[in-house]
Enzyme design. Structure first.
Site, PDB file in Angstrom:
ATOM      1  N   LYS A  33      18.604 -10.631  23.586  1.00 23.72           N
ATOM      2  CA  LYS A  33      19.328  -9.616  22.811  1.00 23.72           C
ATOM      3  C   LYS A  33      19.744  -8.426  23.666  1.00 23.72           C
ATOM      4  CE  LYS A  33      19.280 -11.227  18.571  1.00 23.72           C
ATOM      5  NZ  LYS A  33      20.319 -11.041  17.586  1.00 23.72           N
TER       6      LYS A  33
HETATM    7  C1  LIG Z   1      13.495 -14.048  17.851  1.00 24.10           C
HETATM    8  C2  LIG Z   1      14.916 -14.287  17.471  1.00 24.10           C
HETATM    9  N1  LIG Z   1      15.389 -15.529  17.500  1.00 24.10           N
HETATM   10  C3  LIG Z   1      16.644 -15.823  17.123  1.00 24.10           C
HETATM   11  C4  LIG Z   1      17.507 -14.839  16.714  1.00 24.10           C
HETATM   12  C5  LIG Z   1      18.868 -15.229  16.250  1.00 24.10           C
HETATM   13  O1  LIG Z   1      19.888 -14.919  17.134  1.00 24.10           O
HETATM   14  P1  LIG Z   1      21.278 -14.441  16.537  1.00 24.10           P
HETATM   15  O2  LIG Z   1      21.018 -13.113  15.886  1.00 24.10           O
HETATM   16  O3  LIG Z   1      22.167 -14.312  17.718  1.00 24.10           O
HETATM   17  O4  LIG Z   1      21.747 -15.446  15.558  1.00 24.10           O
HETATM   18  C6  LIG Z   1      17.047 -13.519  16.676  1.00 24.10           C
HETATM   19  C7  LIG Z   1      17.904 -12.447  16.205  1.00 24.10           C
HETATM   20  O5  LIG Z   1      17.490 -11.331  16.000  1.00 24.10           O
HETATM   21  C8  LIG Z   1      15.721 -13.234  17.073  1.00 24.10           C
HETATM   22  O6  LIG Z   1      15.235 -11.992  17.038  1.00 24.10           O
END
Ligand SMILES: Cc1ncc(COP(=O)(O)O)c(C=O)c1O
Length: 294
Positions: free
Chosen positions: A2
């Protein structure tokens, strides 16, 4: 992972004046975007105010406090239309804090673009362009949408499979055009209680729905079988990969992403008492350590 969207959204806002030096970044996050925002905010001398659900893992909250993030904890059980809810609070705060910038990771497609520019090409290079399936959790939808766009531009035959969580509205929307009725779930990072603008559903070929239990047990299995200590959404991704692999009639290359570390969930999914309390592990017999049970 992120940190990529945090850098992209904050630095483009600084470049075009939506965010001024010394300004404030306000966002709603399941914790990992908040961590990325915190890193980029420190680097640029910005204040960082993050709206996070009170139910978020203790380790994530502690990490955010350690990074100097001002946390606004909200009740994760409030309906999305409630003004104090996770989905509404950050927008309202951003409107009331002078100098605030609200990246709005759930609705701002700069999120998707960050993955189109970085994660997609990285996967393509690492796989030498030989990819049959891309299986990925869907939260804001930024990762899957940005990566899917890049991979399908290189090879339209790449099949993109999203993993949503039971209780989220996405799967019903994907399959029927009508969002499902949201139900409470414990998996952090995936799904949503309402439709948001980032998921590009048209780039997704199939959507699977994992339960909390399936995701958490898969994450624990990943640690014990592969030596990879990852979070619950990684367990969800692994579960999705196994579903795809189980119905193959010939060898295929399946790519997935493990988004965060299991160290952020030591007090929850890697804690046997917590798992038992929520019914994800059977009750231990008196005196028998759970790890010795089949
Ligand atoms: C631990 C975790 N996995 C997966 C995701 C999902 O990714 P995306 O928000 O790009 O769909 C997030 C999103 O916050 C996350 O914090």
């Amino acid at each position: 992972m992120k940190d990529r969207i945090a850098r992209h959204m904050i630095e483009s806002a600084l470049a075009d004046g939506r965010l001024r030096p010394g300004g404030v970044v306000v966002e709603a996050s399941s914790g990992n975007t908040a961590m990325g925002m915190a890193m980029v905010a420190v680097e640029h001398g910005l204040r960082c105010v993050m709206v996070v659900r009170r139910q978020t893992s203790r380790e994530k909250l502690d990490c955010l406090r350690a990074m100097g993030v001002e946390l606004v904890l909200v009740d994760g059980e409030l309906p999305p239309e409630h003004p104090e809810s996770y989905n509404r609070k950050a927008r309202e705060l951003a409107a009331s804090i002078p100098g605030a910038f609200f990246p709005d990771q759930h609705n701002n497609r700069a999120n998707n673009e960050a993955h189109y520019l970085t994660t997609g090409p990285e996967i393509w290079r690492q796989m030498d362009g030989r990819i049959d399936f891309f299986v990925c959790g869907i939260g804001t939808g930024g990762t899957i949408s940005g990566v899917a766009r890049y991979l399908k531009e290189q090879n339209p035959g790449v099949r993109v499979v999203a993993v949503d969580v039971a209780g989220s509205v996405f799967t019903d929307y994907f399959r029927t055009g009508t969002p499902g009725v949201p139900r409470r779930y414990l998996l952090e990072g995936l799904g949503d209680e309402e439709l948001i603008a980032c998921p590009e559903f048209e780039r997704i070929d199939e959507m699977l729905q994992v339960t909390d239990s399936e995701a958490f047990l898969a994450a624990r299995d990943l640690a014990r079988s592969e030596g990879i200590l990852a979070g619950g959404s990684s367990g969800a991704a692994l579960w999705g990969v196994r579903q795809v692999a189980a119905r193959l009639d010939r060898p295929a290359r399946i790519v997935t992403l493990f988004s965060d570390s299991g160290t952020r969930y030591l007090s929850s999914i890697y804690n046997d008492d917590w798992m038992r309390k929520h019914g994800f592990l059977p009750e231990a017999e008196a005196g028998a350590p759970i790890s010795s049970r089949p």
